[in-house]
Design a protein around this motif. Structure first.
Motif, PDB file in Angstrom:
ATOM      1  N   THR A 242       2.317   9.348  14.608  1.00  0.00           N
ATOM      2  CA  THR A 242       2.637   7.741  14.619  1.00  0.00           C
ATOM      3  C   THR A 242       1.889   7.874  13.516  1.00  0.00           C
ATOM      4  OG1 THR A 242       1.026   6.069  15.579  1.00  0.00           O
ATOM      5  CG2 THR A 242       3.823   7.093  16.821  1.00  0.00           C
ATOM      6  N   HIS A 243       0.944   7.770  12.948  1.00  0.00           N
ATOM      7  CA  HIS A 243      -0.289   6.795  11.644  1.00  0.00           C
ATOM      8  C   HIS A 243       0.231   5.488  11.585  1.00  0.00           C
ATOM      9  CE1 HIS A 243       0.912  10.485   8.898  1.00  0.00           C
ATOM     10  NE2 HIS A 243       0.285  10.981  10.086  1.00  0.00           N
ATOM     11  N   GLY A 244       0.221   5.009  13.289  1.00  0.00           N
ATOM     12  CA  GLY A 244       0.166   3.163  13.486  1.00  0.00           C
ATOM     13  C   GLY A 244       1.953   2.912  12.884  1.00  0.00           C
ATOM     14  N   GLY A 245       2.351   4.345  11.930  1.00  0.00           N
ATOM     15  CA  GLY A 245       3.468   3.041  11.602  1.00  0.00           C
ATOM     16  C   GLY A 245       3.139   3.432   9.753  1.00  0.00           C
ATOM     17  N   GLN A 246       2.195   3.538   9.428  1.00  0.00           N
ATOM     18  CA  GLN A 246       1.660   4.023   8.077  1.00  0.00           C
ATOM     19  C   GLN A 246       1.568   3.285   6.976  1.00  0.00           C
ATOM     20  OE1 GLN A 246       2.067   8.063   6.509  1.00  0.00           O
ATOM     21  NE2 GLN A 246       1.306   7.539   4.458  1.00  0.00           N
ATOM     22  N   VAL A 247       3.234   2.261   6.767  1.00  0.00           N
ATOM     23  CA  VAL A 247       3.201   1.398   5.700  1.00  0.00           C
ATOM     24  C   VAL A 247       4.399   0.180   6.782  1.00  0.00           C
ATOM     25  CG1 VAL A 247       4.379   0.869   3.573  1.00  0.00           C
ATOM     26  CG2 VAL A 247       3.325   2.312   3.766  1.00  0.00           C
ATOM     27  N   CYS A 248       3.259  -0.674   7.122  1.00  0.00           N
ATOM     28  CA  CYS A 248       3.459  -1.887   7.996  1.00  0.00           C
ATOM     29  C   CYS A 248       4.173  -3.221   7.167  1.00  0.00           C
ATOM     30  CB  CYS A 248       2.634  -2.118   9.433  1.00  0.00           C
ATOM     31  SG  CYS A 248       2.520  -0.427  10.393  1.00  0.00           S
ATOM     32  N   ILE A 249       4.540  -4.426   8.016  1.00  0.00           N
ATOM     33  CA  ILE A 249       4.913  -5.589   7.732  1.00  0.00           C
ATOM     34  C   ILE A 249       3.835  -6.251   7.996  1.00  0.00           C
ATOM     35  CG2 ILE A 249       6.049  -7.247   7.288  1.00  0.00           C
ATOM     36  CD1 ILE A 249       8.461  -5.256   7.210  1.00  0.00           C
ATOM     37  N   PRO A 250       2.814  -7.475   7.207  1.00  0.00           N
ATOM     38  CA  PRO A 250       2.158  -8.242   8.227  1.00  0.00           C
ATOM     39  C   PRO A 250       2.976  -9.276   8.533  1.00  0.00           C
ATOM     40  CG  PRO A 250       1.455  -7.840   5.848  1.00  0.00           C
ATOM     41  CD  PRO A 250       3.069  -7.000   5.509  1.00  0.00           C
ATOM     42  N   PHE A 251       2.197  -9.133   9.351  1.00  0.00           N
ATOM     43  CA  PHE A 251       2.991 -10.253  11.044  1.00  0.00           C
ATOM     44  C   PHE A 251       3.607  -9.222  11.599  1.00  0.00           C
ATOM     45  CE2 PHE A 251       0.835 -13.324   7.106  1.00  0.00           C
ATOM     46  CZ  PHE A 251      -0.483 -13.578   8.072  1.00  0.00           C
ATOM     47  N   TYR A 252       4.892  -8.862  10.701  1.00  0.00           N
ATOM     48  CA  TYR A 252       5.405  -8.017  11.556  1.00  0.00           C
ATOM     49  C   TYR A 252       5.509  -6.700  12.627  1.00  0.00           C
ATOM     50  CZ  TYR A 252       9.973  -6.258  12.680  1.00  0.00           C
ATOM     51  OH  TYR A 252      11.019  -5.788  13.246  1.00  0.00           O
ATOM     52  N   GLY A 253       4.897  -5.927  11.905  1.00  0.00           N
ATOM     53  CA  GLY A 253       3.964  -4.842  12.523  1.00  0.00           C
ATOM     54  C   GLY A 253       4.962  -3.213  11.465  1.00  0.00           C
ATOM     55  N   ALA A 254       5.320  -2.190  12.557  1.00  0.00           N
ATOM     56  CA  ALA A 254       5.456  -0.902  12.267  1.00  0.00           C
ATOM     57  C   ALA A 254       7.122  -0.677  11.777  1.00  0.00           C
ATOM     58  CB  ALA A 254       5.434   0.247  13.238  1.00  0.00           C
ATOM     59  N   VAL A 295      -0.800   6.737   1.601  1.00  0.00           N
ATOM     60  CA  VAL A 295      -0.856   4.945   0.936  1.00  0.00           C
ATOM     61  C   VAL A 295      -0.610   4.777   2.108  1.00  0.00           C
ATOM     62  CG1 VAL A 295       0.451   5.072  -1.102  1.00  0.00           C
ATOM     63  CG2 VAL A 295       2.074   4.633   0.809  1.00  0.00           C
ATOM     64  N   ARG A 296      -1.084   3.335   2.912  1.00  0.00           N
ATOM     65  CA  ARG A 296      -1.168   3.117   4.108  1.00  0.00           C
ATOM     66  C   ARG A 296      -1.185   1.280   3.557  1.00  0.00           C
ATOM     67  NH1 ARG A 296      -3.213   4.878   9.232  1.00  0.00           N
ATOM     68  NH2 ARG A 296      -2.720   6.994   8.890  1.00  0.00           N
ATOM     69  N   PHE A 297      -0.751   0.442   4.278  1.00  0.00           N
ATOM     70  CA  PHE A 297      -0.521  -0.629   4.165  1.00  0.00           C
ATOM     71  C   PHE A 297      -0.771  -1.464   5.458  1.00  0.00           C
ATOM     72  CE2 PHE A 297       1.532  -4.959   2.938  1.00  0.00           C
ATOM     73  CZ  PHE A 297       0.327  -4.976   1.782  1.00  0.00           C
ATOM     74  N   ALA A 298      -1.330  -3.033   5.238  1.00  0.00           N
ATOM     75  CA  ALA A 298      -1.271  -3.051   7.159  1.00  0.00           C
ATOM     76  C   ALA A 298      -1.425  -2.473   8.104  1.00  0.00           C
ATOM     77  CB  ALA A 298       0.378  -4.685   6.935  1.00  0.00           C
ATOM     78  N   CYS A 299      -2.314  -0.959   7.939  1.00  0.00           N
ATOM     79  CA  CYS A 299      -2.411   0.129   8.821  1.00  0.00           C
ATOM     80  C   CYS A 299      -4.150   1.117   8.838  1.00  0.00           C
ATOM     81  CB  CYS A 299      -1.507  -0.014   9.267  1.00  0.00           C
ATOM     82  SG  CYS A 299      -1.641   1.823  10.467  1.00  0.00           S
ATOM     83  N   PRO A 300      -4.557  -0.032   8.435  1.00  0.00           N
ATOM     84  CA  PRO A 300      -5.802   1.140   8.258  1.00  0.00           C
ATOM     85  C   PRO A 300      -6.285   2.238   8.672  1.00  0.00           C
ATOM     86  CG  PRO A 300      -7.089  -1.331   8.525  1.00  0.00           C
ATOM     87  CD  PRO A 300      -5.552  -1.566   8.926  1.00  0.00           C
ATOM     88  N   PRO A 301      -6.410   3.176   8.631  1.00  0.00           N
ATOM     89  CA  PRO A 301      -6.721   4.753   8.686  1.00  0.00           C
ATOM     90  C   PRO A 301      -7.969   3.873  10.245  1.00  0.00           C
ATOM     91  CG  PRO A 301      -7.798   4.833   6.966  1.00  0.00           C
ATOM     92  CD  PRO A 301      -6.854   3.235   6.620  1.00  0.00           C
ATOM     93  N   GLU A 302      -8.389   5.096  11.155  1.00  0.00           N
ATOM     94  CA  GLU A 302      -9.258   4.783  12.123  1.00  0.00           C
ATOM     95  C   GLU A 302      -9.355   5.831  12.549  1.00  0.00           C
ATOM     96  OE1 GLU A 302      -6.106   3.030  15.988  1.00  0.00           O
ATOM     97  OE2 GLU A 302      -6.864   1.908  14.176  1.00  0.00           O
TER      98      GLU A 302
END
Length: 312
Positions: A242-254, A295-302
């Motif tokens: 899923t990449h955690g959503g990869q590009v997420c919205i802060p305070f909302y999520g994927a 790219v990743r946003f509000a979802c750092p690699p882990e």
């Protein structure tokens, strides 16, 4: 005329500047801001010592990614009891040697692995908006789509041979066991459901009764696979994709998961229920991204260090 168009031009320029800054942050900083997630999961029999499990996923290695290679190599310092690799190691057909180099120190430890679609096929340039469109249409992966044609075929056999030579267990639609000091672990794995390579009928039957614990492993957490594992009684399922959503919205999520899993469980530890049974589900957000969308946003690699403990 200048007065009439001056404000809109300034607004447009401001929006463009903010967008450029966000893209620079997402690609230049956050995509390389590697993190370690720590999770405790109570799935072991009473009296059994805790087990430290390192899960790595979605490396999407491209030749020349030195920082990612060094970070992956450093994870061996965690001294896990065993390693689980949940696939999508490649985003470059030439990167197999770099993947094996990056994971070399970790391959000194016992391990298991499954592959994802990007281990088999090279990435393609794709409009990111299509993920939202497919979600709205209820289409995911190759479910209902034509088979993949005209794509680059990655040298996944070389990757498999490298893992096998290190003693890692290939869980492609099969079962395997690891014997550790004081315990015996059973694993059941599936090939990637995202490209319809999963064959649950080959591994059905549930946990192995003579093992201390049984763990299910799959790349993409499609509901059909989670339902099958959970209905059969597995206490823990490990996945990635899923990449955690990869590009997420802060305070909302994927916004998307790139499969039919809900966005509330796009990464981290949760539970899954099916036919009266409940399993723990851990979905790794992974440590990479496609070479075409780095790219990743509000979802750092882990990566994740899971500590398996005795049940309450």
């Amino acid at each position: 005329m200048r007065a009439r168009y001056g404000t809109p031009l300034k607004v447009t320029a401001g929006i463009a500047a903010v967008g450029a800054a966000g893209l620079a942050y997402a690609a230049g900083f956050e995509a390389r801001s590697f993190r370690l997630r720590r999770v405790t999961v109570p799935v072991l029999p009473r009296g059994m010592r805790p087990l430290r499990v390192l899960q790595v996923s979605d490396i999407h290695m491209v030749c020349g990614q030195r920082k990612k290679r060094a970070w992956l190599q450093s994870l061996a310092g965690l001294r896990p009891d065993f390693v689980v690799n949940t696939g999508d190691n490649l985003s470059d057909p030439q990167a197999v040697p770099e993947v094996l180099d990056a994971l070399g120190p970790l391959m000194e430890y016992p391990g298991v692995y499954v592959f994802g679609s990007n281990d088999y096929y090279g990435p393609t340039l794709r409009n990111p908006a299509r993920y939202l469109l497919e979600k709205a249409q209820g289409r995911h992966g190759l479910n209902g789509n034509a088979p993949a044609v005209g794509v680059v075929h990655n040298p996944w056999e070389d990757l498999r041979d490298g893992f096998d030579a290190a003693g890692w267990l290939n869980l492609t639609n099969t079962r395997g066991r690891l014997k550790l000091e004081g315990c015996e672990l059973a694993f059941t794995g599936l090939d990637d459901p995202h490209i319809k390579r999963d064959r649950y009928e080959l591994v059905a039957g549930g946990p192995e009764k003579d093992a201390d614990v049984s763990v299910a492993v799959v790349h993409a957490p499609y509901l059909r696979s989670l339902d099958a594992f959970t209905s059969d009684g597995y206490p823990l399922v490990l996945a990635g994709h899923t990449h955690g959503g990869q590009v997420c919205i802060p305070f909302y999520g994927a916004l998307v998961t790139n499969c039919d899993l809900d966005t509330d469980r796009v990464k981290g530890l949760s539970t899954h229920r099916s036919e009266g049974n409940t399993a723990y589900l851990h979905v790794s957000a992974g440590c990479g991204a496609s070479r075409y969308t780095p790219v990743r946003f509000a979802c750092p690699p882990e990566a994740t260090l899971l500590t398996l403990t005795a049940e309450d």
